[in-house]
Motif scaffolding. Structure first.
Motif, short mmCIF file in Angstrom:
data_model
loop_
_atom_site.label_atom_id
_atom_site.label_comp_id
_atom_site.label_asym_id
_atom_site.label_seq_id
_atom_site.Cartn_x
_atom_site.Cartn_y
_atom_site.Cartn_z
N UNK A 137 -43.91 37.34 -35.19
CA UNK A 137 -42.70 36.53 -35.19
C UNK A 137 -42.35 36.06 -33.78
N UNK A 138 -42.49 36.94 -32.79
CA UNK A 138 -42.16 36.58 -31.42
C UNK A 138 -43.15 35.56 -30.87
N UNK A 139 -44.44 35.71 -31.23
CA UNK A 139 -45.44 34.75 -30.78
C UNK A 139 -45.19 33.39 -31.39
N UNK A 140 -44.86 33.36 -32.68
CA UNK A 140 -44.55 32.10 -33.34
C UNK A 140 -43.30 31.47 -32.73
N UNK A 141 -42.33 32.29 -32.36
CA UNK A 141 -41.11 31.77 -31.75
C UNK A 141 -41.41 31.07 -30.44
N UNK A 142 -42.29 31.66 -29.62
CA UNK A 142 -42.64 31.05 -28.34
C UNK A 142 -43.35 29.72 -28.56
N UNK A 143 -44.28 29.67 -29.54
CA UNK A 143 -44.99 28.43 -29.82
C UNK A 143 -44.03 27.37 -30.36
N UNK A 144 -43.12 27.79 -31.21
CA UNK A 144 -42.14 26.85 -31.78
C UNK A 144 -41.24 26.29 -30.68
N UNK A 145 -40.82 27.13 -29.76
CA UNK A 145 -39.98 26.67 -28.66
C UNK A 145 -40.71 25.60 -27.84
N UNK A 292 -31.57 53.06 -27.51
CA UNK A 292 -31.54 51.60 -27.36
C UNK A 292 -30.99 50.92 -28.60
N UNK A 293 -30.63 49.66 -28.46
CA UNK A 293 -30.24 48.88 -29.62
C UNK A 293 -31.34 47.87 -29.92
N UNK A 294 -31.42 47.48 -31.17
CA UNK A 294 -32.46 46.56 -31.60
C UNK A 294 -31.82 45.25 -32.05
N UNK A 295 -32.27 44.14 -31.48
CA UNK A 295 -31.82 42.83 -31.90
C UNK A 295 -33.00 42.05 -32.47
N UNK A 296 -32.77 41.27 -33.52
CA UNK A 296 -33.85 40.43 -34.03
C UNK A 296 -34.16 39.32 -33.04
N UNK A 297 -35.37 38.77 -33.14
CA UNK A 297 -35.74 37.66 -32.27
C UNK A 297 -34.75 36.52 -32.49
N UNK A 298 -34.16 35.99 -31.40
CA UNK A 298 -33.08 35.02 -31.55
C UNK A 298 -33.57 33.62 -31.84
N UNK A 299 -34.89 33.41 -31.91
CA UNK A 299 -35.38 32.05 -32.02
C UNK A 299 -36.23 31.87 -33.26
N UNK A 300 -35.86 30.91 -34.06
CA UNK A 300 -36.62 30.49 -35.22
C UNK A 300 -36.20 29.07 -35.52
N UNK A 301 -36.94 28.39 -36.38
CA UNK A 301 -36.58 27.01 -36.69
C UNK A 301 -35.21 26.97 -37.36
N UNK A 302 -34.93 27.98 -38.19
CA UNK A 302 -33.62 28.03 -38.84
C UNK A 302 -32.51 28.22 -37.82
N UNK A 303 -32.72 29.14 -36.88
CA UNK A 303 -31.71 29.38 -35.85
C UNK A 303 -31.52 28.14 -34.97
N UNK A 304 -32.62 27.46 -34.63
CA UNK A 304 -32.53 26.27 -33.80
C UNK A 304 -31.74 25.17 -34.51
N UNK A 305 -32.06 24.93 -35.78
CA UNK A 305 -31.35 23.90 -36.53
C UNK A 305 -29.88 24.27 -36.73
N UNK A 306 -29.61 25.57 -36.99
CA UNK A 306 -28.23 26.00 -37.16
C UNK A 306 -27.44 25.79 -35.87
N UNK A 307 -28.03 26.17 -34.76
CA UNK A 307 -27.34 25.97 -33.49
C UNK A 307 -27.14 24.48 -33.23
#
Length: 420
Positions: A137-145, A292-307
């Protein structure tokens, strides 16, 4: 004849730079005990420099000879049953090209190339460990960005697409890329350093998404049967500080004048949030701070479009409100927008200032109001999820004073703006 004159000093400077580049990169290879080390890299850079000094045909010949040397190194490794030195070979070729640039009279470019090359060689283990730790998911997020930044952005129209000049696709998308890029970079920092404890995770989580960070912190506290009260208290305050840093960075990148106009407000919000976190530290709970706390990857196409949609809605609402009701209309839109996304609201204020639609002082005040709303939302989330009256009371006191000082900062900023 002038053509026969040999510029001794410039030539010696170019040769010295090429030799320094080769030795600098080769030093790392020598330290690792590679076949091609200090001297080989020094000779490779000098070869490229000499070729450039003699002319283009000689430069091409020098690079060709360097390619043959790389082949010989690889053949030798195969014959002796060793692994191919692909990284060393690639670095040697890069150094050869850097030597050619030095021979042509360039200084900054070959030097920068040498530094980056040495860094890539020296950071082999951290880079390999980091890459191996990436999820799909993180690798795909970087490529998508990268796709959003370098494929979609150039294709968008630069001018507004509506008759009222409210919607500018390229400006909106650039802001989406900026916020998403900052969020992803902060997420990587959280992934690397967040294991050092709740406090660090809280601050880095605030850089990514303060609301999610606060919910995660409060959830940890509830699951621990209210046993992490102090570190969670500090984590929430540092998450607030992280949000302020992120918003200030966005403001500074998009509209530096607006950041200057809101400098006192941001300072009076940041300093007390950090101060309360430091004052609240207790040694008897230090053993709990390694959770530690765990956060989901903040970047996806859905998150980008929502923002993007949130940013667009706040931009249109803020512009219309400012045109119809003046500054007060924009302030109301900022307060409402801060409850949804303070980052979007701050970016909107910055873009409107950069476009000349909004006064920097008004934009700064709106950004601070959005941040104050976000702080109030985070306090509400911590109270509801954490379900600890004592923690809620401590946070309400600290964040209440922080918000009050932020309001004082707004007054100071406006006084300073009126006096200039």
């Amino acid at each position: 004849m002038q053509s026969d004159f040999w510029p001794y000093l410039p030539t010696l400077q170019r040769l010295a730079l090429a030799l320094a580049i080769g030795l600098f990169v080769g030093m790392e290879r020598e330290w690792r005990g590679k076949e091609a080390g200090l001297r080989t890299f020094g000779f490779g850079a000098l070869l490229g420099c000499l070729g450039a000094l003699l002319g283009p045909p000689y430069a091409l010949t020098a690079l060709g000879l360097l390619g043959i040397l790389v082949i010989l190194i690889s053949v030798r490794a195969i014959l002796f049953g060793r692994d191919l030195e692909l990284t060393t070979s690639a670095a040697l070729l890069v150094v050869g090209f850097a030597g050619v640039l030095a021979g042509l009279g360039h200084t900054l470019t070959p030097t920068a190339v040498a530094v980056v090359t040495a860094g890539l060689l020296a950071w082999k283990e951290p880079l390999a460990g980091f890459t191996g730790g990436l999820s799909v998911q993180e690798l795909r997020s970087a490529i998508l960005l990268a796709m959003l930044a370098f494929v979609i952005y150039p294709a968008l129209p630069e001018e507004a697409v509506d008759p009222w000049g409210l919607i500018s696709p390229r400006d909106s998308w650039a802001t989406v890329i900026l916020i998403a890029g900052l969020g992803f970079a902060n997420y990587i920092l959280l992934k690397v350093y967040g294991t050092r404890g709740v406090r660090v995770s809280g601050f880095l989580g605030g850089l990514v998404n303060s609301s999610i960070a606060v919910v995660e912190l409060a959830t940890l506290h509830r699951r621990a049967k209210h046993g992490l009260g102090n570190v969670v208290y500090q984590g929430v305050l540092l998450a607030t500080a992280g949000t302020l840093v992120r918003n200030a960075v966005v403001f500074g990148l998009l509209a530096p004048r607006a950041l200057v106009a809101a400098a006192a407000s941001f300072a009076l919000l940041f300093l007390p949030s950090v101060a309360f976190a430091v004052i609240g530290q207790r040694s008897d709970e230090e053993k709990s701070s390694d959770v530690p706390i765990e956060l989901p990857s903040p970047f996806s196409i859905t998150a980008a479009l929502r923002f993007g949609l949130i940013f667009l809605a706040i931009t249109v609402a803020g512009t219309v409100a400012e045109r119809l009701l003046g500054d007060a209309g924009f302030y109301v839109a900022s307060l409402i927008g801060g409850a949804v996304s303070s980052a979007s609201t701050v970016a909107t204020a910055a873009i409107l200032t950069a476009n000349g639609t909004l006064n920097p002082t008004v934009a700064g005040t709106g950004a601070v109001l959005a941040t104050l709303t976000s702080i109030g939302i985070n306090l509400t989330l911590a109270a509801r999820v954490g379900a600890d009256r004592r923690l809620t009371t401590r946070l309400a006191l600290a964040l209440g004073i922080t918000v009050l000082l932020g309001a004082v900062g707004i007054g100071i900023d406006r006084l300073l703006a009126s006096s200039l």
